[in-house]
Design an enzyme around this catalytic site. Structure first.
Site, PDB file in Angstrom:
ATOM      1  N   SER A 104       0.782  -1.238   0.000  1.00 55.01           N
ATOM      2  CA  SER A 104       0.000   0.000   0.000  1.00 55.01           C
ATOM      3  C   SER A 104       0.814   1.289   0.000  1.00 55.01           C
ATOM      4  O   SER A 104       0.224   2.369  -0.093  1.00 55.01           O
ATOM      5  CB  SER A 104      -0.950   0.014   1.196  1.00 55.01           C
ATOM      6  N   TYR A 209     -10.666   2.137   5.837  1.00 59.89           N
ATOM      7  CA  TYR A 209      -9.616   1.961   4.839  1.00 59.89           C
ATOM      8  C   TYR A 209     -10.134   1.044   3.741  1.00 59.89           C
ATOM      9  O   TYR A 209     -10.269  -0.163   3.930  1.00 59.89           O
ATOM     10  CB  TYR A 209      -8.382   1.371   5.507  1.00 59.89           C
ATOM     11  N   SER A 210     -10.421   1.605   2.588  1.00 60.58           N
ATOM     12  CA  SER A 210     -10.963   0.846   1.467  1.00 60.58           C
ATOM     13  C   SER A 210     -10.047   0.967   0.265  1.00 60.58           C
ATOM     14  O   SER A 210      -9.780   2.075  -0.218  1.00 60.58           O
ATOM     15  CB  SER A 210     -12.360   1.354   1.097  1.00 60.58           C
ATOM     16  N   ASN A 211      -9.575  -0.154  -0.242  1.00 58.39           N
ATOM     17  CA  ASN A 211      -8.719  -0.137  -1.426  1.00 58.39           C
ATOM     18  C   ASN A 211      -9.459   0.357  -2.658  1.00 58.39           C
ATOM     19  O   ASN A 211      -8.855   0.921  -3.570  1.00 58.39           O
ATOM     20  CB  ASN A 211      -8.163  -1.542  -1.660  1.00 58.39           C
ATOM     21  N   GLY A 352       2.719  -0.922   4.124  1.00 53.03           N
ATOM     22  CA  GLY A 352       2.115  -1.859   3.191  1.00 53.03           C
ATOM     23  C   GLY A 352       2.147  -3.271   3.739  1.00 53.03           C
ATOM     24  O   GLY A 352       3.079  -3.658   4.446  1.00 53.03           O
TER      25      GLY A 352
END
Length: 395
Positions: A104, A209-211, A352
């Site tokens: 990330s 937290y959304s990708n 990440g």
């Protein structure tokens, strides 16, 4: 298991949220906060320079991680070191230029490109997603007319995280990942899957937290510029900064040379260490597919916080934060997190987490002191290991 965002996720402003923030923040936050309450494995006052950082890296190897590669930069200049091995079979030591998947940390690059486009007058952080991607964010309560680009980048949009979709989980979680590791995905496909679920909350009423938010952000880059996101990344960041080892691999499952190996222990097979170095990273397009080195990430972080990539107005926007729940020591800006360490030092950056990698890239706000780190295994993500290294370096 999934990208760091899945573990970091917390709903605020809505009943029935996941666990408390301190119990759910992935990797870095968990490590740092647990370390406050427990004795550190790093002896206090272990020496001048980076000896305590080195000791924390060695402690992570003793706790079971195959290897750790780190690079720090402070007033004395750059420092590079490693502990353990990069390859469990050959016992090959790390090389300073070894490539790894950053997971990330890629999101900071996406946010930087969007803020550059704002500086050029081609979009604004207050633009709605509907304006830039008409009809894309619709369904099951999602409404792109109520979501701004800013809310995508600071995780306050409420958009469902595609990595939580059952179709994705069936193929990407646990040992099933080995069978599906070369499956191809598209950003549009992943967004469509997300739209089959209800949002986590109304835009602006919580934090999660959304990708999917950063998939949408990269799609906006492509719509505004007319170019692939990878092209814009090269033109705007990697080429100007000379980041010759930083790439977006597309569907290529290989790591560039030199590189070691990457390992995981699946939740449904915790007693076995699996080599997961090669896989199709399209599942993480623009949200976690970036490949880089410690030196490149260090240079990027220094340039970003040092004002070389963004004008002052956009850098100020990037570092304007919203709180992560009720934790006064944690906040998120646009593609950056801010943490106050137990010693009082504030650091900015991103971390990440995905199969085979646990990485961090953090710096003081003036960029004078920086740390980039990669573990080539992911199973210490719920422990204080990465936080101990961070704390040893900055405290």
């Amino acid at each position: 298991m999934a990208d760091a965002g899945v573990r970091r996720a917390r709903r605020t402003g809505r009943a029935g949220g996941r666990r408390t923030l301190r119990a759910t923040l992935a990797m870095l936050v968990t490590a740092v906060t647990v370390a406050v309450a427990a004795p550190s494995a790093v002896p206090a006052g272990a020496g001048a320079g980076h000896e305590r950082t080195r000791a924390a890296m060695e402690a992570a190897v003793r706790d079971g991680i195959p290897g750790v590669l780190a690079r720090a930069h402070d007033g004395r200049g750059p420092w590079q070191d490693s502990a353990g091995v990069s390859d469990l079979t050959t016992r090959r030591p790390y090389l300073p230029g070894d490539h790894f998947r950053t997971a990330s940390i890629a999101k900071t690059f996406v946010a930087t490109v969007l803020l550059q486009l704002e500086a050029e007058g081609r979009l604004a952080m207050g633009d709605t997603v509907e304006t830039r991607l008409p009809g894309v964010v619709r369904g099951h309560g999602h409404d792109g007319r109520k979501i701004t680009i800013r809310r995508l980048l600071n995780h306050t949009s409420g958009v469902f995280n595609y990595l939580d979709d059952p179709t994705v989980r069936e193929k990407a979680y646990g040992k099933a990942f080995l069978e599906h590791r070369h499956d191809a995905w598209s950003g549009e496909q992943l967004v469509r899957l997300a739209m089959t679920h209800a949002p986590n909350f109304a835009p602006g009423t919580g934090w999660y937290y959304s990708n999917t938010e950063y998939t949408l952000a990269a799609m906006i880059v492509e719509r505004v510029t007319g170019h692939p996101y990878a092209t814009e990344l090269r033109r705007r960041i990697t080429e100007p900064l000379g980041l010759h080892s930083t790439t977006l691999p597309g569907a290529d499952s290989r790591l560039p040379r030199p590189s070691g190996r990457a390992y995981t222990r699946f939740h449904d097979d915790p007693g076995t260490t699996h080599d997961v170095t090669e896989f199709n990273p399209s599942l993480l397009w623009a949200v976690g597919d970036l490949i880089s080195t410690t030196a490149d990430l260090d240079r990027f972080l220094g340039a970003l916080l040092g004002g070389r990539l963004l004008p002052p107005a956009q850098l100020a926007e990037m570092t304007t934060t919203v709180p992560l729940g009720d934790d006064a020591d944690s906040a998120t800006g646009l593609g950056l997190f801010r943490y106050r360490l137990p010693c009082g030092v504030e650091v900015w950056g991103h971390d990440g987490l995905f199969y085979g990698t646990q990485s961090i890239a953090y710096a003081t706000r003036d960029a004078a002191h920086r740390l980039v780190l990669d573990f080539n295994g992911d199973w210490l993500a719920g422990t204080r290991a990465a936080g101990d290294v961070l704390r040893a370096e900055f405290c």
